[in-house]
Design a protein around this motif. Structure first.
Motif, PDB file in Angstrom:
ATOM      1  N   VAL A   9       0.885  -1.164   0.000  1.00  0.00           N
ATOM      2  CA  VAL A   9       0.000   0.000   0.000  1.00  0.00           C
ATOM      3  C   VAL A   9       0.918   1.208   0.000  1.00  0.00           C
ATOM      4  O   VAL A   9       1.505   1.561   1.031  1.00  0.00           O
ATOM      5  N   VAL A  10       1.103   1.821  -1.155  1.00  0.00           N
ATOM      6  CA  VAL A  10       2.013   2.961  -1.266  1.00  0.00           C
ATOM      7  C   VAL A  10       1.217   4.204  -1.666  1.00  0.00           C
ATOM      8  O   VAL A  10       0.388   4.152  -2.571  1.00  0.00           O
TER       9      VAL A  10
ATOM     10  N   GLU B 244      -4.094   5.552   5.932  1.00  0.00           N
ATOM     11  CA  GLU B 244      -5.520   5.765   5.713  1.00  0.00           C
ATOM     12  C   GLU B 244      -6.057   4.779   4.675  1.00  0.00           C
ATOM     13  O   GLU B 244      -7.157   4.237   4.828  1.00  0.00           O
ATOM     14  N   ALA B 245      -5.284   4.551   3.611  1.00  0.00           N
ATOM     15  CA  ALA B 245      -5.710   3.606   2.584  1.00  0.00           C
ATOM     16  C   ALA B 245      -5.795   2.186   3.142  1.00  0.00           C
ATOM     17  O   ALA B 245      -6.712   1.425   2.803  1.00  0.00           O
ATOM     18  N   ALA B 246      -4.829   1.818   3.996  1.00  0.00           N
ATOM     19  CA  ALA B 246      -4.865   0.491   4.615  1.00  0.00           C
ATOM     20  C   ALA B 246      -6.096   0.345   5.507  1.00  0.00           C
ATOM     21  O   ALA B 246      -6.805  -0.676   5.460  1.00  0.00           O
TER      22      ALA B 246
ATOM     23  N   GLY C  51      -2.827  -6.359   9.032  1.00  0.00           N
ATOM     24  CA  GLY C  51      -4.283  -6.267   8.979  1.00  0.00           C
ATOM     25  C   GLY C  51      -4.887  -6.931   7.768  1.00  0.00           C
ATOM     26  O   GLY C  51      -6.013  -7.452   7.821  1.00  0.00           O
ATOM     27  N   ILE C  52      -4.145  -6.971   6.674  1.00  0.00           N
ATOM     28  CA  ILE C  52      -4.692  -7.545   5.443  1.00  0.00           C
ATOM     29  C   ILE C  52      -4.996  -9.031   5.602  1.00  0.00           C
ATOM     30  O   ILE C  52      -5.870  -9.578   4.926  1.00  0.00           O
TER      31      ILE C  52
ATOM     32  N   ILE D 231       3.392  -4.184   2.950  1.00  0.00           N
ATOM     33  CA  ILE D 231       4.297  -3.065   3.186  1.00  0.00           C
ATOM     34  C   ILE D 231       3.482  -1.795   2.978  1.00  0.00           C
ATOM     35  O   ILE D 231       2.911  -1.589   1.907  1.00  0.00           O
ATOM     36  N   VAL D 232       3.418  -0.962   4.001  1.00  0.00           N
ATOM     37  CA  VAL D 232       2.586   0.237   3.975  1.00  0.00           C
ATOM     38  C   VAL D 232       3.458   1.454   4.236  1.00  0.00           C
ATOM     39  O   VAL D 232       4.178   1.498   5.244  1.00  0.00           O
ATOM     40  N   GLY D 233       3.404   2.433   3.334  1.00  0.00           N
ATOM     41  CA  GLY D 233       4.179   3.640   3.571  1.00  0.00           C
ATOM     42  C   GLY D 233       4.264   4.519   2.348  1.00  0.00           C
ATOM     43  O   GLY D 233       3.612   4.274   1.325  1.00  0.00           O
TER      44      GLY D 233
END
Length: 362
Positions: free
Chosen positions: A232-233, A242-244, A294-295, A306-308
């Motif tokens: 999630v980039v 927020e997108a996650a 969470g996914i 990977i979120v960032g």
């Protein structure tokens, strides 16, 4: 951002198994697996610059992997395909013909993801199931190398002349293979070219790479290592988080559990490890910097992302490279939209290209 990092293969994911959502756990007819939708993901991934595309396989979900691979092959000009095959459901000579034919249609750009599956309704124990997979990999490699086969194993007994239909290279395409159990690790060391792992803490990734490298070395072999993870980039870390959170905003626990349990591998060692990470994560779902579990609340198997922001995602991928990862298989929701975001924000800053093998098929 520097381009001096080592090269890696960067793959995307075509959601053949009804695994595409705007909101996890909320089916959207426009995102259900179909020829048109999955074809469009493949074409978008090639246009975005990805090196390979995983075509997953589910027994009862979605559309057929090899039929899709054959259909999309003439539409692709550059990108490889990583076709998943469920060994418990196929006959090796027939599978070899199918794979060699698809490789010819792709101009030699096929790679193979071996899945050590049961037949639905079959409950073969882990040890025998992985021994059957090793036998099948050995047979497939011989057929795809164009060799005669005179084989007496526990599961297969075959005596066949060399096949006429072979891959473009004349050699077996690389075998990608994953599994966390002791039996799976031994099978990978025996027969795989690329060992795939699901998300985990960096120290665990290093331990797995060290363990599998040692097992392969004892057999006079070497493995390459791949990492399957969601991404999630967004332009900022706050927007990525927020997108996650938005992905899970319409998910209830019962629906998430039903999605996880419907998978045939829902009790595997790898799936249990993903659950352990999710349970050990902080209240926000992060198990370590930028790795969000969470996914996995609405997905069996690969259960973290990977979120960032672009710099954070790039830094995370490079940390995995430093640990020994040479191939990434990425995905995100919805798949076409997230592929575009990754292709624009991160992919241009990675030194990437298809994996190369000096002794693939050996």
């Amino acid at each position: 951002m520097s381009l001096s990092n080592p090269s890696c293969e960067v793959s995307w994911f075509s959601a053949l198994c009804d695994d595409d959502y705007e909101f996890l756990g909320v089916p959207d007819p426009a995102l259900r697996s179909s020829w048109e939708h999955c074809r469009d993901i493949a074409l978008a991934a090639e246009q975005g610059g990805f090196d390979n595309l995983l075509l997953p396989s589910g027994y009862s979900l979605g559309i057929d992997t090899l039929a899709f691979a054959a259909g999309v092959a003439p539409l692709l000009k550059r990108m490889r395909l990583l076709a998943a095959v469920r060994i418990g459901e196929v006959w090796p000579p027939q599978l070899a013909r199918q794979l060699a034919t698809i490789d010819q249609m792709l101009g030699g750009r096929l790679t193979i993801n071996i899945i050590s599956s049961d037949l639905p309704g079959e409950t073969l124990a882990s040890g025998p199931r992985y021994r059957r997979t090793v036998e099948a990999m050995s047979l497939l490699r011989s057929f795809l190398n164009g060799e005669a086969v005179d084989f007496e194993g526990d599961f297969y007994r075959l005596k066949l002349d060399p096949p006429r239909i072979r891959p473009v290279s004349g050699r077996a395409p690389p075998f990608y293979f994953g599994g966390l159990s002791e039996d799976a690790r031994e099978a990978a060391a025996e027969g795989a070219d690329v060992y795939l792992m699901w998300p985990d803490r960096l120290e665990a990734v290093r331990e797995i790479i060290g363990d599998l490298s040692a097992r392969a070395a004892r057999r006079g072999r070497k493995l390459k290592f791949g990492y399957r993870v969601h991404v999630v980039v967004r332009e900022t870390e706050a927007l990525a988080r927020e997108a996650a959170d938005r992905l899970l905003s319409r998910l209830d626990d019962a629906t998430g559990e039903a999605i996880r349990n419907r998978s045939l591998d829902s009790q595997s060692a790898g799936v249990r490890r993903q659950a352990e990470l999710r349970e050990a994560a902080a209240g926000d779902g992060f198990i370590e910097d930028n790795l969000w579990t969470g996914i996995g609340r609405a997905r069996s198997g690969c259960g973290a992302a990977i979120v960032g922001d672009p710099d954070q995602v790039l830094a995370k991928l490079r940390a995995y490279q430093e640990a020994g990862i040479e191939a990434f298989i990425l995905s995100g929701y919805p798949h076409m939209a997230e592929a575009d975001l990754f292709a624009r924000h991160v992919l241009p800053h990675l030194n990437h290209g298809p994996l190369t093998f000096t002794d693939a098929g050996a």
